[in-house]
Design a protein around this motif. Structure first.
Motif, PDB file in Angstrom:
ATOM      1  N   ALA A 136      -1.500  10.303  11.719  1.00 40.23           N
ATOM      2  CA  ALA A 136      -2.443   9.690  10.784  1.00 40.23           C
ATOM      3  C   ALA A 136      -2.156  10.007   9.321  1.00 40.23           C
ATOM      4  O   ALA A 136      -2.244  11.138   8.889  1.00 40.23           O
ATOM      5  CB  ALA A 136      -3.863  10.111  11.134  1.00 40.23           C
ATOM      6  N   ASP A 185      -4.003   8.752   6.720  1.00 40.56           N
ATOM      7  CA  ASP A 185      -5.196   8.029   6.334  1.00 40.56           C
ATOM      8  C   ASP A 185      -5.883   8.745   5.174  1.00 40.56           C
ATOM      9  O   ASP A 185      -5.325   9.686   4.603  1.00 40.56           O
ATOM     10  CB  ASP A 185      -6.138   7.880   7.531  1.00 40.56           C
ATOM     11  CG  ASP A 185      -6.532   9.227   8.147  1.00 40.56           C
ATOM     12  OD1 ASP A 185      -6.240  10.284   7.541  1.00 40.56           O
ATOM     13  OD2 ASP A 185      -7.132   9.226   9.226  1.00 40.56           O
ATOM     14  N   SER A 227      -5.019   5.761  -1.635  1.00 39.58           N
ATOM     15  CA  SER A 227      -5.335   5.363  -0.270  1.00 39.58           C
ATOM     16  C   SER A 227      -5.062   3.869  -0.073  1.00 39.58           C
ATOM     17  O   SER A 227      -4.466   3.459   0.930  1.00 39.58           O
ATOM     18  CB  SER A 227      -6.796   5.687   0.048  1.00 39.58           C
ATOM     19  OG  SER A 227      -7.105   5.343   1.370  1.00 39.58           O
ATOM     20  N   ASP A 260      -2.230   2.308   2.392  1.00 40.93           N
ATOM     21  CA  ASP A 260      -2.600   1.313   3.412  1.00 40.93           C
ATOM     22  C   ASP A 260      -1.782   0.034   3.255  1.00 40.93           C
ATOM     23  O   ASP A 260      -1.319  -0.531   4.239  1.00 40.93           O
ATOM     24  CB  ASP A 260      -4.090   0.990   3.340  1.00 40.93           C
ATOM     25  CG  ASP A 260      -4.965   2.104   3.895  1.00 40.93           C
ATOM     26  OD1 ASP A 260      -4.426   3.008   4.584  1.00 40.93           O
ATOM     27  OD2 ASP A 260      -6.182   2.075   3.625  1.00 40.93           O
TER      28      ASP A 260
END
Length: 82
Positions: free
Chosen positions: A8, A10, A73, A77
């Motif tokens: 992850a 994230d 972020s 993404d």
């Protein structure tokens, strides 16, 4: 060592990693410039290298343009999915 994005990468990972880079235990306002928290260019370069190891190509310039958790972020993404 190459890490894949299956591990992850994230917002929680990013927030935790940035907290370690700036050596801050307190909460980070995701909309606030990380420069106010003491983030410097060497640490930004280190983060860019770590992201590359995770299969996410971002440059120092990409990160320096808008040094906030929210912007980073969104950038991560976009690069993961694009």
């Amino acid at each position: 060592m190459t890490v894949t994005t299956t591990e992850a990468t994230d917002f929680d990972w990013l927030e935790s990693r940035v907290s370690k880079l700036i050596e801050d235990e307190g909460p980070i306002d995701p909309a606030e410039s990380l420069i106010y928290y003491g983030l410097d260019s060497l640490r930004v370069m280190k983060l860019a290298a770590e992201l590359k190891e995770r299969g996410i190509t971002v440059s120092f310039e990409d990160l320096a343009k808008d040094p906030t958790l929210n912007a980073w972020s969104a950038l991560i993404d976009a690069r993961k999915n694009g």
